[in-house]
Design a protein around this motif. Structure first.
Motif, PDB file in Angstrom:
ATOM      1  N   ARG A 154      13.184  23.568  -4.427  1.00 40.03           N
ATOM      2  CA  ARG A 154      13.558  24.971  -4.229  1.00 40.03           C
ATOM      3  C   ARG A 154      12.968  25.897  -5.291  1.00 40.03           C
ATOM      4  NH1 ARG A 154      19.614  25.728  -4.007  1.00 40.03           N
ATOM      5  NH2 ARG A 154      18.980  27.872  -3.643  1.00 40.03           N
ATOM      6  N   VAL A 155      12.391  25.317  -6.351  1.00 41.76           N
ATOM      7  CA  VAL A 155      11.795  26.125  -7.422  1.00 41.76           C
ATOM      8  C   VAL A 155      10.274  26.107  -7.242  1.00 41.76           C
ATOM      9  CG1 VAL A 155      11.491  26.386  -9.909  1.00 41.76           C
ATOM     10  CG2 VAL A 155      13.709  25.658  -8.990  1.00 41.76           C
ATOM     11  N   PHE A 156       9.710  27.291  -7.027  1.00 43.18           N
ATOM     12  CA  PHE A 156       8.282  27.403  -6.755  1.00 43.18           C
ATOM     13  C   PHE A 156       7.547  27.968  -7.964  1.00 43.18           C
ATOM     14  CE2 PHE A 156       9.723  26.350  -2.719  1.00 43.18           C
ATOM     15  CZ  PHE A 156       8.654  26.060  -1.891  1.00 43.18           C
ATOM     16  N   LYS A 157       6.514  27.229  -8.384  1.00 42.29           N
ATOM     17  CA  LYS A 157       5.681  27.714  -9.485  1.00 42.29           C
ATOM     18  C   LYS A 157       4.517  28.488  -8.882  1.00 42.29           C
ATOM     19  CE  LYS A 157       3.707  23.055  -9.729  1.00 42.29           C
ATOM     20  NZ  LYS A 157       3.587  21.859 -10.549  1.00 42.29           N
ATOM     21  N   THR A 158       4.066  29.503  -9.607  1.00 44.22           N
ATOM     22  CA  THR A 158       2.971  30.349  -9.138  1.00 44.22           C
ATOM     23  C   THR A 158       1.716  30.021  -9.931  1.00 44.22           C
ATOM     24  OG1 THR A 158       4.544  32.099  -8.610  1.00 44.22           O
ATOM     25  CG2 THR A 158       2.219  32.733  -8.763  1.00 44.22           C
ATOM     26  N   LEU A 159       0.672  29.648  -9.210  1.00 44.73           N
ATOM     27  CA  LEU A 159      -0.595  29.292  -9.834  1.00 44.73           C
ATOM     28  C   LEU A 159      -1.643  30.333  -9.464  1.00 44.73           C
ATOM     29  CD1 LEU A 159      -0.471  25.504  -8.904  1.00 44.73           C
ATOM     30  CD2 LEU A 159       0.219  26.564 -11.053  1.00 44.73           C
ATOM     31  N   VAL A 160      -2.521  30.626 -10.415  1.00 46.06           N
ATOM     32  CA  VAL A 160      -3.570  31.615 -10.193  1.00 46.06           C
ATOM     33  C   VAL A 160      -4.880  30.865  -9.951  1.00 46.06           C
ATOM     34  CG1 VAL A 160      -4.720  33.671 -11.089  1.00 46.06           C
ATOM     35  CG2 VAL A 160      -2.333  33.211 -11.705  1.00 46.06           C
ATOM     36  N   VAL A 161      -5.519  31.185  -8.838  1.00 49.82           N
ATOM     37  CA  VAL A 161      -6.665  30.433  -8.344  1.00 49.82           C
ATOM     38  C   VAL A 161      -7.777  31.419  -7.982  1.00 49.82           C
ATOM     39  CG1 VAL A 161      -7.349  28.783  -6.534  1.00 49.82           C
ATOM     40  CG2 VAL A 161      -5.016  28.744  -7.410  1.00 49.82           C
ATOM     41  N   MET A 214      -8.769  26.412 -10.103  1.00 50.68           N
ATOM     42  CA  MET A 214      -7.758  27.028 -10.955  1.00 50.68           C
ATOM     43  C   MET A 214      -8.438  28.030 -11.882  1.00 50.68           C
ATOM     44  SD  MET A 214      -4.856  25.716 -10.079  1.00 50.68           S
ATOM     45  CE  MET A 214      -3.842  26.267 -11.435  1.00 50.68           C
ATOM     46  N   VAL A 215      -7.774  29.162 -12.112  1.00 54.03           N
ATOM     47  CA  VAL A 215      -8.272  30.150 -13.063  1.00 54.03           C
ATOM     48  C   VAL A 215      -7.951  29.625 -14.466  1.00 54.03           C
ATOM     49  CG1 VAL A 215      -7.784  32.469 -13.965  1.00 54.03           C
ATOM     50  CG2 VAL A 215      -8.135  32.128 -11.524  1.00 54.03           C
ATOM     51  N   HIS A 216      -8.866  29.818 -15.403  1.00 51.08           N
ATOM     52  CA  HIS A 216      -8.633  29.402 -16.791  1.00 51.08           C
ATOM     53  C   HIS A 216      -7.377  30.056 -17.335  1.00 51.08           C
ATOM     54  CE1 HIS A 216     -11.159  26.867 -19.251  1.00 51.08           C
ATOM     55  NE2 HIS A 216     -12.138  27.084 -18.372  1.00 51.08           N
ATOM     56  N   LEU A 217      -6.589  29.310 -18.096  1.00 52.46           N
ATOM     57  CA  LEU A 217      -5.343  29.821 -18.654  1.00 52.46           C
ATOM     58  C   LEU A 217      -5.563  31.126 -19.423  1.00 52.46           C
ATOM     59  CD1 LEU A 217      -2.376  29.265 -18.756  1.00 52.46           C
ATOM     60  CD2 LEU A 217      -2.738  27.842 -20.763  1.00 52.46           C
ATOM     61  N   LYS A 218      -6.669  31.219 -20.159  1.00 47.15           N
ATOM     62  CA  LYS A 218      -6.944  32.427 -20.948  1.00 47.15           C
ATOM     63  C   LYS A 218      -7.165  33.662 -20.066  1.00 47.15           C
ATOM     64  CE  LYS A 218     -11.955  31.673 -21.573  1.00 47.15           C
ATOM     65  NZ  LYS A 218     -12.326  32.346 -20.358  1.00 47.15           N
ATOM     66  N   ASP A 219      -7.497  33.447 -18.779  1.00 45.36           N
ATOM     67  CA  ASP A 219      -7.752  34.560 -17.864  1.00 45.36           C
ATOM     68  C   ASP A 219      -6.520  34.993 -17.071  1.00 45.36           C
ATOM     69  OD1 ASP A 219     -10.439  34.582 -18.614  1.00 45.36           O
ATOM     70  OD2 ASP A 219     -10.983  33.112 -17.078  1.00 45.36           O
TER      71      ASP A 219
END
Length: 162
Positions: free
Chosen positions: A48-55, A89-94
């Motif tokens: 039920r917990v959704f994480k949001t990833l930037v791609v 995946m987008v780089h963490l720094k971005d």
């Protein structure tokens, strides 16, 4: 009386759209920002917990993917769902320059820009889901249908077991 949870841009966006939601705050362990730990802190099932990833897609550019805690993103499935040949995946720094959010507090709502959002189809099997409110340790609970409406998002089978 519990401490007042500060309203975030994500919560403001939902209010502006008239979408029912609740805010939940838990203690944050900077060494463990996982969605599974968040689910334990909230006392709810990880699905039920959704994480949001930037791609980033090769055709569409930046997009966001919301997948359940304890799963990983299937980049090929996301590419197919979003009209891309491939996604990465987008780089963490971005992440912060693109979204305005930090790792562990990335929300599909209320960011710097409205990127396309894809939510794993498993969300539709839940009465309600939790997503980041845009601050570490603060979560928004709402119906999956309302989440999709708020972000103008689509669903696809984009998560796989980790």
């Amino acid at each position: 009386m519990p401490a007042k949870i500060s309203k975030t841009n994500a919560a403001r966006q939902l209010e502006k759209q008239g979408i029912a939601h609740t805010l939940h705050q838990v203690a944050v362990d900077e060494n463990d920002l996982s969605a599974v730990t968040m689910a334990q802190q909230l006392g709810v099932e990880p699905q039920r917990v959704f994480k949001t990833l930037v791609v980033r897609g090769d055709k569409t550019g930046v997009l966001m993917a919301c997948i359940p805690a304890g799963t990983e993103l299937n980049l090929k499935a996301l590419a197919a769902a979003s009209g891309n040949k491939h996604t990465e995946m987008v780089h963490l720094k971005d992440v912060r320059p693109l979204t305005g959010y930090v790792r562990g507090g990335c929300s599909p709502l209320g960011g710097k820009k409205d990127y396309p959002v894809f939510v794993d189809a498993s969300a539709l099997g839940q009465d309600s889901v939790y997503i980041s409110a845009g601050l570490r340790g603060v979560q928004i609970c709402l119906s999956p249908q309302d989440l999709l409406r708020a972000v103008n998002g689509g669903t696809a089978d984009i998560a796989r077991q980790a």
